[in-house]
Design an enzyme around this catalytic site. Structure first.
Site, PDB file in Angstrom:
ATOM      1  N   ASP A 175       0.837  -1.199   0.000  1.00  0.00           N
ATOM      2  CA  ASP A 175       0.000   0.000   0.000  1.00  0.00           C
ATOM      3  C   ASP A 175       0.871   1.248   0.000  1.00  0.00           C
ATOM      4  O   ASP A 175       2.014   1.231   0.464  1.00  0.00           O
ATOM      5  CB  ASP A 175      -0.907   0.020   1.237  1.00  0.00           C
ATOM      6  CG  ASP A 175      -1.893  -1.145   1.249  1.00  0.00           C
ATOM      7  OD1 ASP A 175      -2.242  -1.628   0.163  1.00  0.00           O
ATOM      8  OD2 ASP A 175      -2.301  -1.555   2.351  1.00  0.00           O
ATOM      9  N   TYR A 181       5.771  -8.905   8.484  1.00  0.00           N
ATOM     10  CA  TYR A 181       5.404  -7.504   8.670  1.00  0.00           C
ATOM     11  C   TYR A 181       5.494  -7.113  10.146  1.00  0.00           C
ATOM     12  O   TYR A 181       5.282  -7.930  11.037  1.00  0.00           O
ATOM     13  CB  TYR A 181       3.959  -7.255   8.221  1.00  0.00           C
ATOM     14  CG  TYR A 181       3.673  -7.516   6.776  1.00  0.00           C
ATOM     15  CD1 TYR A 181       3.735  -6.493   5.831  1.00  0.00           C
ATOM     16  CD2 TYR A 181       3.304  -8.784   6.340  1.00  0.00           C
ATOM     17  CE1 TYR A 181       3.453  -6.723   4.498  1.00  0.00           C
ATOM     18  CE2 TYR A 181       3.012  -9.029   5.010  1.00  0.00           C
ATOM     19  CZ  TYR A 181       3.094  -7.998   4.085  1.00  0.00           C
ATOM     20  OH  TYR A 181       2.805  -8.248   2.771  1.00  0.00           O
ATOM     21  N   ASP A 208      -7.150   1.481   7.327  1.00  0.00           N
ATOM     22  CA  ASP A 208      -5.894   2.059   7.809  1.00  0.00           C
ATOM     23  C   ASP A 208      -6.077   3.551   8.053  1.00  0.00           C
ATOM     24  O   ASP A 208      -7.167   4.099   7.870  1.00  0.00           O
ATOM     25  CB  ASP A 208      -4.731   1.784   6.844  1.00  0.00           C
ATOM     26  CG  ASP A 208      -4.912   2.438   5.479  1.00  0.00           C
ATOM     27  OD1 ASP A 208      -5.780   3.334   5.341  1.00  0.00           O
ATOM     28  OD2 ASP A 208      -4.188   2.064   4.537  1.00  0.00           O
ATOM     29  N   ARG A 258      -4.317  -5.366   7.066  1.00  0.00           N
ATOM     30  CA  ARG A 258      -5.400  -4.444   7.441  1.00  0.00           C
ATOM     31  C   ARG A 258      -6.640  -5.207   7.912  1.00  0.00           C
ATOM     32  O   ARG A 258      -7.305  -4.814   8.879  1.00  0.00           O
ATOM     33  CB  ARG A 258      -5.750  -3.540   6.246  1.00  0.00           C
ATOM     34  CG  ARG A 258      -4.728  -2.444   5.985  1.00  0.00           C
ATOM     35  CD  ARG A 258      -5.106  -1.618   4.776  1.00  0.00           C
ATOM     36  NE  ARG A 258      -4.988  -2.361   3.535  1.00  0.00           N
ATOM     37  CZ  ARG A 258      -5.830  -2.265   2.511  1.00  0.00           C
ATOM     38  NH1 ARG A 258      -6.882  -1.449   2.598  1.00  0.00           N
ATOM     39  NH2 ARG A 258      -5.645  -2.956   1.408  1.00  0.00           N
TER      40      ARG A 258
END
Length: 351
Positions: free
Chosen positions: A122, A150, A164, A257
Site C-alpha cells: 500500500d 510484517y 488504515d 489491514r
C-alpha cells in the site's frame, strides 16, 4: 633539440597558460602554430569531440549492461508512492543512466527492458518490494505466494473505510478496558490456516478493475467472500493503549489491514492500521537486501542480482514457465520496447 627547447619555453610561459602542448618531435612551425588562437580552438574542438565520443561509448556500454540484467532483487519502498509509481521511478533512473532511448547507444533496431514487481505494498506502507528484471519477471508469481513478514502498528477505538489511517473514520468505540492479556489471548484465533475477508480497498479485481478503484468511483461493490489464508506466526510486541504492535509472518494473499480490523472486532471494539512495514518477502529482508534509492544504479543492481541469486532455489532460478493468469494476481510487469528508428518508447504492457 631547438624545437624541444622552444616548446618548453612556450608551455611554461605565464602569458600562454591556455596554449596547447606540442610534442617535442614536432617541427618549429607546428610549435609556433600552437600559439595561434585559431589552432587552440581547433585543439579544443578535437578534445571535445573525443570526450563526446567516449561518453557515447560509455552510454552504449551501460545500455548493453542494463539490457543484460536478469534476475530478482529487492528495493526499499518508502511511505508515499504506490508500488507501481516506485517501479516507474526505478525504471526512469535506469534508463536515464544508460542514456536510453538514444540513437547513439546501439545500432540494433529494437531492445526491450522488462521490469516488474511482485507483491503490492500500500502507498502508506514501507519495506521490502521484490523486483524482477529481464527473465526475472517470470519468477515474480512465486514471490506472490511465498512467505512475508510484517511489523504492524494498530490503533484501537477507530475504524476507517480503508482499514488504515489514510481512510475516513466510520466508527469509534471504547478501548479503555482492553488489556495486553486480552490481545495476547485472542491471537491464537488468527494463527494457522484461517479464513479472511479481503478489504474493499485492495488490488483485487472485479470485471478487470481493482476494487479500490471502483470504490473511489462510488460504485456499489460487495466484499469478496472469505478465502483461506495462512498465518505462520503472530505475536504482540508492544501495547501502549490505544496502540499495539504486531509481528506477523504470513503466506500469500493475506491482508494485515483485515487482520487488525478483525482483532479490534474480536475485542468488542474496532481498530485500524496506523503504520505497516514489510520486513521480509521470501528470502529477501529489509536490512540485508533492500536497496535504498541512492543505490538504484545499474552497477549496484548488477551486484545485488549476483548476491541474491544464491537466495533462490536453483529450480526457481531456471524456471521459465508462463505466469499464472488470475484476476486477483498482484503483479506489475512492464515491457518497454525501445525503437530507435522512431525515437520513442512503445509502452507499456501489463503481465
Amino acid at each position: 633539440m631547438a624545437a624541444a627547447e622552444r616548446v618548453a619555453v612556450v608551455s611554461s610561459s605565464p602569458l600562454e597558460t591556455d596554449t596547447a602542448l606540442v610534442p617535442a618531435t614536432a617541427d618549429p612551425a607546428a610549435a609556433t602554430a600552437a600559439t595561434s588562437p585559431a589552432t587552440g580552438a581547433a585543439v579544443a574542438l578535437v578534445a571535445a569531440a573525443r570526450t563526446g565520443s567516449e561518453a557515447k561509448v560509455s552510454r552504449g556500454a551501460m545500455a548493453t549492461k542494463l539490457l543484460s540484467l536478469s534476475g530478482v532483487f529487492a528495493v526499499h519502498k518508502p511511505k508515499g508512492p504506490t508500488s507501481a509509481e516506485l517501479l516507474n521511478r526505478l525504471k526512469e533512473k535506469l534508463l536515464a543512466e544508460a542514456g536510453m532511448p538514444s540513437p547513439e547507444w546501439t545500432k540494433r533496431k529494437k531492445q526491450t527492458l522488462k521490469i516488474g514487481h511482485g507483491g503490492t505494498l500500500d502507498s502508506a506502507a514501507r519495506g521490502v518490494l521484490v523486483v524482477g528484471i529481464g527473465r526475472g519477471t517470470k519468477m515474480l508469481t512465486t514471490m506472490l505466494s511465498g512467505s512475508k513478514r510484517y511489523i504492524a502498528i494498530g490503533e484501537l477505538g477507530k475504524a476507517t473505510d480503508t482499514l488504515d489511517s489514510t481512510g475516513r473514520v466510520t466508527e469509534e468505540k471504547p478501548y479503555d478496558k482492553i488489556t495486553q492479556e486480552d490481545i495476547e489471548g485472542i491471537l491464537q484465533k488468527f494463527t494457522g490456516n484461517i479464513m479472511q475477508v479481503p478489504p474493499l480497498y485492495s488490488a483485487l479485481k472485479k470485471d478487470g478493475q481493482r476494487l479500490s478503484t471502483l470504490v473511489k468511483k462510488g460504485a456499489s461493490v460487495e466484499a469478496k467472500p472469505a478465502r483461506p489464508v495462512t498465518v505462520h506466526s503472530l505475536s504482540l510486541q508492544k501495547f501502549q493503549p490505544p496502540f499495539f504492535t504486531l509481528d506477523v509472518e504470513c503466506g500469500g494473499g493475506f491482508y494485515i489491514r483485515s487482520l487488525v480490523s478483525d482483532i479490534g472486532k474480536e475485542l468488542s471494539s474496532c481498530a485500524n492500521v496506523l503504520e505497516l512495514t514489510r520486513t521480509k518477502q521470501g528470502p529477501f529482508t529489509l536490512e540485508e537486501h533492500a536497496l535504498p534509492e541512492d543505490k538504484w544504479t545499474i552497477d549496484d543492481i548488477a551486484q545485488s542480482l549476483e548476491q541474491c541469486s544464491s537466495l533462490l532455489p536453483e529450480v526457481l532460478a531456471l524456471k521459465k514457465s508462463k505466469p499464472e493468469e488470475s484476476n486477483e494476481q498482484v503483479l506489475s510487469c512492464e515491457s518497454i520496447t525501445l525503437n530507435e528508428t522512431k525515437g520513442e518508447n512503445a509502452l507499456i504492457k501489463t503481465c
